[in-house]
Every structure is written in structure tokens, then in C-alpha cells.
Design an enzyme around this catalytic site. Structure first.
Site, short mmCIF file in Angstrom:
data_model
loop_
_atom_site.label_atom_id
_atom_site.label_comp_id
_atom_site.label_asym_id
_atom_site.label_seq_id
_atom_site.Cartn_x
_atom_site.Cartn_y
_atom_site.Cartn_z
N SER A 205 -44.66 -41.05 29.92
CA SER A 205 -46.04 -40.60 29.79
C SER A 205 -46.26 -40.11 28.38
O SER A 205 -45.30 -39.73 27.69
CB SER A 205 -46.32 -39.46 30.78
OG SER A 205 -47.53 -38.79 30.48
N TYR A 218 -45.09 -30.69 34.35
CA TYR A 218 -45.05 -32.16 34.28
C TYR A 218 -44.50 -32.61 32.93
O TYR A 218 -43.62 -33.47 32.85
CB TYR A 218 -46.45 -32.73 34.50
CG TYR A 218 -46.53 -34.23 34.36
CD1 TYR A 218 -46.02 -35.07 35.35
CD2 TYR A 218 -47.11 -34.82 33.24
CE1 TYR A 218 -46.09 -36.45 35.24
CE2 TYR A 218 -47.20 -36.20 33.12
CZ TYR A 218 -46.68 -37.01 34.12
OH TYR A 218 -46.75 -38.38 33.98
#
Length: 304
Positions: A205, A218
């Protein structure tokens, strides 16, 4: 220019077909990643190869004819998060090229539906939150006769929240799905990946390269996934395994819908990168020539 002789398969070597995008086709020899050039005709005649293949087929060797739908040689790929989003798009592209797939997901119904759309694929129900239970499934998968040419980690979990508001369970769940689970599955499949001199792709990501407020847990897990990929590359490079991390920006997936709900903002699919676009980047890494290694790729929304 690499040349692939139609129908020519050398019984002494494990061949694999590599496709970059829709047009560039490269045939390689798996054991040493040596280009399959016409020069091999000097060592193994096409007639000798076909005779050997016929003999092996008569003996029940199903690996003697591993050809894709268009006549090229196919590989075997394991994809997590394969029921939708980027993982689903990767599965579709690989299926279109005629490769063998093992679709991995946590929901049996969605896996069966995905396999049905692709005309039937091997499936594996696996809950990455149950890290301790991965070994039994992964080891059984690796113990089969077929080597694994590629492992794509596309499953992921994103739970937003400030440091002050994020409970320990949120940190642990994201770490298991985004780091520990992929690490354990990779460990179990390493023997089959080494045999094929295969590749591992981590769909990371943009948060694996930076950190934003409210994304602490995250982002931390994705930074850890980046470190996992780097360590794997250093350790398994001598075994012929190549490792790539892909860092997509916001992509039009179910996860992005959930993220936008957590952010309290509208989800507009057309405003984001499409899963198939990221999947093509994954395939470019998987099918890259053996004299190079794509280590890290960022995929961003234009102008972002």
C-alpha cells in the site's frame, strides 16, 4: 529477440511461459532461468523431445504437457485475496493466459463463485487471522507434485483509527492478516517456490511507504510487510526466488469502500485506480525476464 519454437518442450528442463502485458511473450527454462532459444535445437531435437513427452504421458506423467490455451507453457500461481479486488483481477489475467491457479480466501462461498467464473480452479479456504492454523494447509499445498511459479499476497485488512483510539485487538488483527499470515504461508510454500525458482509479490500500500494520521496501525503493518519482502529477497535470492512489493494508491475495491465509510466520505469508484490496472503491474513483475528483478513499484492516481 527471444524465439519460442511452437510445441517444443525439452524433457530435461522445466519450461515456463512468461507474458508481459498482452503482447510480449518470453519463454524461459525454469531450472536455470535460461532463455529457450533456437540454439537448444543443437542439443535436443524436437523429435526427441516429443518422443520423450509421449513416453512420459504413457507412464501417467501429467506434467509432460503443461501448455496454456494458446500453446505456450503455463505456470502455477497461488493468489490470496482472490475473490475480488486486486487479487481477483490478478486471477482473471493469469486465467486468460491459461495458467493454473490456486485461489485462496477466507469464505468458501465466494471462493467457489470465483472459481466458477474462471472455469474451475483449485481453491483453498484459509483464514489469515488464524496464523497458527496456516501451516497445515500451506504445507499440504506445497507437498503436491507441482512446483509453484508465483505467490501473490493480495489479502489485506485496514482498520482506521488514531493511536489513542486503536485498541490492541485492532493492531494484532491487522498485523496477522497483513504480515504474520503472509509470512507463514510463504514459509510453508518455499520448497515449491524454490523448485520452480518462482516469485513472490506482496500487494502492499502507499501507506507502506509513508504514514498518515489515523492510519497508524495499518501503516505500521504495511511497513512491516515491506521489511518482510526485503528480508525474503535477501534470504531467498540465492535459491532463485525473486520478490516484489507493489504499493498501490487508492484502488476501487471493497476494502476502499470500507475505508471511505470509516473516513465518513463518499466512495466514487471512477476516482480511483482500477483493480485490473494494479493487476497488470503485478503481472509485469511476475512475467519479467529472468535477468532482472522488479523490487518495488508504486502505482499512484495521476497527479496525486
Amino acid at each position: 529477440m527471444l524465439a519460442q519454437r511452437s510445441g517444443f518442450v525439452c524433457p530435461e528442463l522445466t519450461a515456463r511461459r512468461h507474458v508481459l502485458g498482452d503482447r510480449l511473450t518470453i519463454a524461459e527454462v525454469g531450472s536455470g532461468h535460461i532463455p529457450l532459444r533456437d540454439a537448444y535445437a543443437d542439443q535436443f531435437s524436437e523429435r526427441e523431445c516429443h518422443a520423450e513427452i509421449a513416453a512420459r504421458m504413457a507412464e501417467g506423467d501429467s506434467t509432460a504437457t503443461t501448455s496454456s490455451a494458446d500453446g505456450g507453457l503455463m505456470g502455477r500461481y497461488v493468489i490470496t485475496g482472490a475473490t475480488g479486488g486486486i487479487g481477483g483481477a490478478v486471477a482473471e489475467l493469469l486465467h486468460e493466459e491459461g495458467h493454473q491457479l490456486v485461489l485462496v480466501g477466507s469464505h468458501r462461498g465466494r471462493l467457489d463463485a470465483a472459481a466458477g467464473r474462471l472455469g474451475g480452479c483449485e481453491t483453498l479456504v484459509l483464514d489469515l487471522l488464524d496464523v497458527e492454523g496456516i501451516a497445515a494447509h500451506g504445507s499440504a499445498l506445497a507437498a503436491r507434485d507441482s512446483p509453484i511459479d508465483g505467490l501473490v499476497h493480495s489479502a489485506g485488512l485496514a482498520q482506521l483509527g488514531s493511536i489513542a483510539d486503536s485498541e490492541a485487538s485492532s493492531w494484532m488483527e491487522q498485523y496477522k492478516v497483513n504480515v504474520a499470515g503472509p509470512a507463514e504461508l510463504t514459509r510453508c510454500l518455499l520448497p515449491a517456490l524454490r523448485t520452480a525458482r518462482g516469485q513472490v509479490v506482496f500487494v502492499n500500500s502507499g501507506q507502506g511507504l509513508r504514514t498518515s494520521p489515523g492510519w497508524g496501525a495499518y501503516s505500521a503493518s504495511k511497513h512491516a510487510a515491506r521489511a518482510l519482502a526485503q528480508a525474503l529477497r535477501a534470504e531467498e535470492g540465492p535459491h532463485g526466488i525473486r520478490v516484489t512489493s507493489v504499493y498501490p494508491g487508492r484502488t476501487a475495491t471493497e476494502m476502499q469502500q470500507a475505508i471511505r465509510r470509516q473516513e465518513g466520505t463518499e466512495y466514487v469508484a471512477q476516482a480511483y485506480i482500477q483493480p485490473r490496472s494494479v493487476a497488470r503491474t503485478v503481472l509485469a513483475a511476475l512475467m519479467s525476464p529472468p535477468d532482472m528483478e522488479i523490487t518495488d513499484v508504486s502505482v499512484a492516481i495521476p497527479g496525486s
